[in-house]
Design a protein around this motif. Structure first.
Motif, PDB file in Angstrom:
ATOM      1  N   GLY A 275      69.784 -50.039 -47.002  1.00 14.76           N
ATOM      2  CA  GLY A 275      68.792 -51.135 -47.310  1.00 14.76           C
ATOM      3  C   GLY A 275      69.252 -52.288 -46.262  1.00 14.76           C
ATOM      4  N   PRO A 276      68.653 -53.290 -46.528  1.00 14.75           N
ATOM      5  CA  PRO A 276      67.626 -53.837 -47.336  1.00 14.75           C
ATOM      6  C   PRO A 276      66.276 -53.000 -47.218  1.00 14.75           C
ATOM      7  CG  PRO A 276      67.942 -55.569 -45.892  1.00 14.75           C
ATOM      8  CD  PRO A 276      68.916 -54.715 -45.474  1.00 14.75           C
ATOM      9  N   GLU A 277      65.359 -53.524 -47.922  1.00 14.04           N
ATOM     10  CA  GLU A 277      63.920 -52.878 -47.803  1.00 14.04           C
ATOM     11  C   GLU A 277      63.323 -53.051 -46.535  1.00 14.04           C
ATOM     12  OE1 GLU A 277      60.870 -50.315 -48.493  1.00 14.04           O
ATOM     13  OE2 GLU A 277      62.605 -50.686 -49.776  1.00 14.04           O
ATOM     14  N   GLU A 278      63.501 -54.397 -45.786  1.00  8.55           N
ATOM     15  CA  GLU A 278      62.714 -54.647 -44.666  1.00  8.55           C
ATOM     16  C   GLU A 278      63.360 -53.649 -43.456  1.00  8.55           C
ATOM     17  OE1 GLU A 278      65.449 -58.003 -45.297  1.00  8.55           O
ATOM     18  OE2 GLU A 278      64.074 -56.872 -46.517  1.00  8.55           O
ATOM     19  N   VAL A 279      64.763 -53.539 -43.462  1.00 12.96           N
ATOM     20  CA  VAL A 279      65.156 -52.622 -42.436  1.00 12.96           C
ATOM     21  C   VAL A 279      64.862 -51.151 -42.579  1.00 12.96           C
ATOM     22  CG1 VAL A 279      67.364 -51.891 -41.611  1.00 12.96           C
ATOM     23  CG2 VAL A 279      67.078 -54.149 -42.264  1.00 12.96           C
ATOM     24  N   SER A 280      64.795 -50.353 -43.927  1.00 12.48           N
ATOM     25  CA  SER A 280      64.142 -49.212 -44.284  1.00 12.48           C
ATOM     26  C   SER A 280      62.762 -49.078 -43.796  1.00 12.48           C
ATOM     27  CB  SER A 280      64.240 -49.096 -45.677  1.00 12.48           C
ATOM     28  OG  SER A 280      63.931 -47.665 -46.034  1.00 12.48           O
ATOM     29  N   ALA A 281      61.953 -50.170 -43.890  1.00 13.13           N
ATOM     30  CA  ALA A 281      60.641 -50.032 -43.717  1.00 13.13           C
ATOM     31  C   ALA A 281      60.339 -49.845 -42.028  1.00 13.13           C
ATOM     32  CB  ALA A 281      59.556 -51.046 -44.146  1.00 13.13           C
ATOM     33  N   ALA A 282      61.270 -50.859 -41.185  1.00 11.01           N
ATOM     34  CA  ALA A 282      61.450 -50.559 -39.919  1.00 11.01           C
ATOM     35  C   ALA A 282      62.071 -49.402 -39.335  1.00 11.01           C
ATOM     36  CB  ALA A 282      62.232 -51.804 -39.435  1.00 11.01           C
TER      37      ALA A 282
ATOM     38  N   ARG B 190      67.989 -41.762 -40.961  1.00  9.75           N
ATOM     39  CA  ARG B 190      66.917 -42.444 -41.573  1.00  9.75           C
ATOM     40  C   ARG B 190      67.231 -42.762 -42.973  1.00  9.75           C
ATOM     41  NH1 ARG B 190      62.942 -43.437 -45.369  1.00  9.75           N
ATOM     42  NH2 ARG B 190      62.273 -45.188 -44.877  1.00  9.75           N
ATOM     43  N   LEU B 191      67.879 -41.556 -43.829  1.00 14.17           N
ATOM     44  CA  LEU B 191      68.160 -41.570 -45.139  1.00 14.17           C
ATOM     45  C   LEU B 191      69.200 -42.412 -45.369  1.00 14.17           C
ATOM     46  CD1 LEU B 191      67.372 -37.982 -46.138  1.00 14.17           C
ATOM     47  CD2 LEU B 191      65.809 -39.809 -46.817  1.00 14.17           C
ATOM     48  N   VAL B 192      70.018 -42.622 -44.707  1.00 16.13           N
ATOM     49  CA  VAL B 192      71.318 -43.338 -44.867  1.00 16.13           C
ATOM     50  C   VAL B 192      70.966 -44.792 -44.836  1.00 16.13           C
ATOM     51  CG1 VAL B 192      73.586 -44.294 -43.871  1.00 16.13           C
ATOM     52  CG2 VAL B 192      72.822 -41.539 -43.943  1.00 16.13           C
ATOM     53  N   VAL B 193      70.061 -45.281 -43.762  1.00 23.23           N
ATOM     54  CA  VAL B 193      69.662 -46.652 -43.565  1.00 23.23           C
ATOM     55  C   VAL B 193      68.864 -46.907 -44.762  1.00 23.23           C
ATOM     56  CG1 VAL B 193      67.963 -47.891 -42.382  1.00 23.23           C
ATOM     57  CG2 VAL B 193      69.692 -46.493 -41.173  1.00 23.23           C
ATOM     58  N   ARG B 194      67.927 -45.871 -45.391  1.00 23.45           N
ATOM     59  CA  ARG B 194      67.119 -46.211 -46.583  1.00 23.45           C
ATOM     60  C   ARG B 194      68.153 -46.535 -47.631  1.00 23.45           C
ATOM     61  NH1 ARG B 194      62.715 -42.207 -49.436  1.00 23.45           N
ATOM     62  NH2 ARG B 194      62.232 -43.517 -50.807  1.00 23.45           N
ATOM     63  N   LEU B 195      69.305 -45.894 -47.904  1.00 26.71           N
ATOM     64  CA  LEU B 195      70.128 -46.228 -48.925  1.00 26.71           C
ATOM     65  C   LEU B 195      70.996 -47.528 -48.747  1.00 26.71           C
ATOM     66  CD1 LEU B 195      71.897 -42.642 -49.378  1.00 26.71           C
ATOM     67  CD2 LEU B 195      70.201 -43.818 -50.974  1.00 26.71           C
TER      68      LEU B 195
END
Length: 278
Positions: A128-135, A121-126
């Motif tokens: 991005g983008p923000e909408e994917v990180s939030a999902a 999940r942290l890798v996805v946050r890095l």
């Protein structure tokens, strides 16, 4: 004047006229050569810039494809980690009904899966983008909620099993524990533990429960499991919420991967003052 003199004068006149003409012709030739050289230089520069632009566009396209590949791998890895974790949660739920004593081992086995899911999940946050990180955050939260539901169910099942196993040797104490637990749950005292609103009679029940559990070789920590009994429908609700979160994450991730080229800074762009000058 003799003929030689006349010839000399004529030759001098012709020479006088031919010198400017030669200079004029030479100037025209020089000018034409300069224009030709300039045209050749301009053509060469245009060819160079066209080649440079083609290389730049190719490089940006390759970079964009590389970025999308990195993001796609990150999204897929997170989704797989969530599925591994929630599949294990389902095993926790199922084993609690067939062999409640497996609960501690199953919970221990879930910790590496939870760590892996959190890392992905942290890798996805890095990435991005923000909408994917939030999902992704919502997806992980719903996976944790499902595991918590299964954990509560299994913990409650194990506590009830242990209590029933103590019944043969401690029937009176076990019956009293069950009566007190029922009273505690019916009156809604469970939600008031640790708050100033807990009435005195509820505190007295807790003290008696702890004493009785010690008498039957169980810890006071089992009070929470005995009181916080989950319904089978809670698992279905948590699983449905997880399915919705997975669908939302897939939609947002797919939209991100299929949209136009990612905005990138071209280091060779004239708009970039730090780029090299041509």
């Amino acid at each position: 004047m003799d003929l030689q003199g006349v010839g000399a004068l004529v030759a001098a006149g012709v020479a006088a006229v031919s010198v400017p003409a030669t200079l004029l012709i030479g100037r025209w030739q020089t000018k034409a050569a300069v224009q030709t050289a300039r045209a050749a230089t301009a053509q060469a520069e245009a060819t160079y810039r066209a080649a440079l632009d083609a290389v730049r566009v190719q490089g940006l396209n390759e970079y964009d494809q590389w970025r999308r590949g990195i993001q796609r791998d990150a999204y897929a890895s997170l989704l797989q980690a969530v599925l591994n974790y929630t599949e294990h949660a389902t095993n926790v739920f199922g084993q609690s009904m067939t062999d409640p004593h497996q609960f501690p081992a199953l919970i221990a086995a879930s910790k590496p899966l939870a760590t892996d899911m959190s890392h992905k999940r942290l890798v996805v946050r890095l990435e991005g983008p923000e909408e994917v990180s939030a999902a992704a955050l919502s997806l992980v939260d719903t996976a944790e909620a499902l595991m918590q539901t299964c954990r509560d169910w299994a913990s409650s099942g194990l506590a009830r099993t242990l209590l029933d196993e103590r019944g043969s040797a401690h029937r009176r104490e076990v019956d009293r524990i069950k009566d007190l637990i029922a009273t505690f749950r019916i009156r809604g005292y469970w939600s008031l533990i640790g708050t100033p609103q807990l009435p005195d009679d509820a505190a007295a029940i807790l003290r008696e429960l702890r004493s009785l559990l010690r008498a039957v070789d169980m810890s006071g920590g089992h009070i929470a499991s005995l009181c916080n009994e989950q319904s089978a429908g809670a698992y279905g609700d948590a699983a449905s919420t997880l399915d919705s979160a997975i669908g939302h994450f897939l939609t947002v991730a797919r939209t991100t991967l299929h949209r136009g080229p990612h905005p990138v800074t071209d280091p060779l762009s004239p708009a970039d003052p730090s780029g090299p000058r041509q």
